[in-house]
Enzyme design. Structure first.
Site, PDB file in Angstrom:
ATOM      1  CG  ASN A  23      31.680  -8.184 -16.981  1.00 27.18           C
ATOM      2  OD1 ASN A  23      32.205  -7.073 -17.070  1.00 27.18           O
ATOM      3  ND2 ASN A  23      30.555  -8.501 -17.608  1.00 27.18           N
ATOM      4  CB  CYS A 116      26.198  -0.076 -20.865  1.00 25.07           C
ATOM      5  SG  CYS A 116      27.632  -0.565 -21.822  1.00 25.07           S
ATOM      6  CG  ASP A 306      26.527  -8.777 -20.596  1.00 24.01           C
ATOM      7  OD1 ASP A 306      26.061  -7.637 -20.665  1.00 24.01           O
ATOM      8  OD2 ASP A 306      27.002  -9.250 -19.548  1.00 24.01           O
TER       9      ASP A 306
END
Ligand code: EPU
Length: 420
Positions: A23, A116, A306
């Site tokens: 990320n 996602c 996450d």
């Protein structure tokens, strides 16, 4: 479809090096387009989203080359500011290309970004901010086109919520906009600090990244430089969680200390021992865990969203009750069905799940519902009796270079399983 066969019960032992953060790398690859000349990103894992990013850069006209783990991105000679649906839909990170392409060419077209399915993932804040900087937005056939033929201009803007992606978009847009930009209510995640530090190295003037207010003085040009992105805090939590579930002793090299603190403290509360060195961490797990936990995922510096499914996999093994809540994504626990298929007592409730931990898990056929949910099912399988067959439509490899292979190298019994 990838398929893995996991026989639970093997303890883990060994060392694993934490790669650069996905990320961070994804916005950095897009930000390279803001610079003249060449940008070199060092130590980049070749995971599927990075490969998609390379294709996207080439489609836009940039040059991309690998030398070992170092990725060089060369400024396009001719630009094609149109992103095809196949690349936009392959990852959420395609949204990072809006600002740099618009800033450099005055135009960008992007179909809706994929990624996602964690519930609604709007991009209204990205678009509102860019429009406030002078862009005009047009929708046509499911695609958005932004036009700014006279360039972007600095502005004052308060984000309605601290979106990580929107903060990154607006930093990139402001870096070369005319005049100064003041952003309030921004996200504070470490990946944002990394992006701002890289752009500053290239000649930008961005102050306050990592806090809630960011000030940017727009610069006419930026120059490409070398940069080593920060290590992946979510990958670190994944390996630490795997050690906790399977039992054994695992050392994480290149581990981001502060960014994994909350996850490691949770493991300690369940009975794991964590020894912290200067750049590495050793996790020892007795294999049986107890305590249960109450975890609420929030924007940084809160518990990272996450890491929540990964924590869930650990807490399935912990004798006690756990309550996990996500305040960012509505559909964070699509992996709960897989946990239940393995015999876990998991109740879904608005915003999260309740776990009655410590019950025996047994291997079962399960499917990865998304990236972190898939990794969480893999972790749960390490602690289950018997064999789990995990099917995955490419979610896990989007975020980890080779998670099954790295866990196997630590002693987990994981092998690819041929399709029926
Ligand atoms: N949101 C809006 N409008 C916007 C932007 C976001 O309503 O314009 C909402 C989203 O719908 C969501 C919430 O804000 O409910 C948080 O979204 P955010 O924009 O902060 O997340 P993101 O930029 O889409 C990044 C990471 C995610 C990580 C989140 C939160 C990347 C490529 N993705 O997503 O990582 O979960 O921040 O930290 O950087 C992953 O790696 O598996 C992953 C999903």
């Amino acid at each position: 479809m990838e398929r893995y066969q996991i026989r639970g019960g093997a303890a883990l032992e060994g060392r694993v090096r934490i790669p650069a953060a996905k990320n961070s790398v994804l916005p950095l690859m897009a930000a390279a387009l803001l610079t003249d000349g060449e940008t070199r990103l060092e130590g980049v894992p070749r995971l599927a989203d990075v490969v998609t990013g390379c294709k996207l850069l080439e489609q836009l006209g940039a040059g991309v080359s690998w030398e070992g783990e170092d990725l060089t991105i060369r400024e396009p000679e001719t630009w094609d500011p149109e992103i095809p649906a196949s690349l936009a839909g392959a990852m959420r990170g395609s949204v990072f290309y809006l600002a740099p392409v618009l800033a450099r060419t005055g135009r960008v077209t992007l179909p809706m970004p994929g990624g996602c399915n964690l519930g609604p993932r709007q991009i209204d804040i990205h678009l509102e901010g860019l429009c406030k900087m002078g862009a005009q937005l047009h929708w046509h056939g499911g695609k958005m086109t932004l036009l700014a033929p006279h360039g972007l201009r600095g502005m004052e803007f308060t984000l309605r919520l601290p979106s990580v992606g929107a903060t990154e978009t607006l930093i990139m847009a402001a870096a070369t906009a005319r005049g100064n930009t003041l952003l309030r209510g921004v996200a504070c995640e470490p990946e944002i600090r990394d992006l701002a530090a890289f752009l500053n190295r290239c000649g930008a003037s961005i102050r306050g990244a990592g806090g809630p207010v960011i000030q940017v003085e727009g610069k006419e040009t930026l120059k490409g430089r070398s940069w080593r992105p920060i290590p992946d805090r979510i990958a670190a939590a994944t390996y630490a969680g795997a050690a906790a579930v399977a039992g054994g002793r695992v050392t994480l090299e290149n581990c981001p200390m502060e960014e994994t603190r909350l996850f490691l403290e949770m493991l300690e509360q369940q009975g794991c021992r964590v020894s912290r060195g200067e750049k590495e961490i050793e996790i020892f797990s007795p294999g049986t865990l107890k305590g249960g936990a109450e975890l609420v995922a929030r924007a940084y510096p809160g518990f990272p969203t996450d890491m929540l499914p990964l924590a869930g996999a650990v807490l399935l093994k912990s004798r006690g009750y756990s309550r996990l809540t996500d305040t960012l994504f509505q559909n964070r626990f699509a992996c709960a069905g897989g946990f239940r298929a393995m015999g876990a007592k998991v109740t879904s409730r608005p915003g999260g799940i309740l776990i009655q931990g410590g019950l025996p898990l047994r291997g079962a056929p399960v499917e990865a519902p998304d990236l972190r949910g898939g990794a969480a099912l893999l972790l749960a399988a390490l602690g289950a009796e018997g064999t789990t067959l995990l099917s995955d439509r490419g979610h896990i490899s989007r975020g980890y270079p080779d998670l099954p292979g790295s866990l196997a190298a630590l002693g987990a019994d994981i092998s690819p399983f041929p399709a029926p």
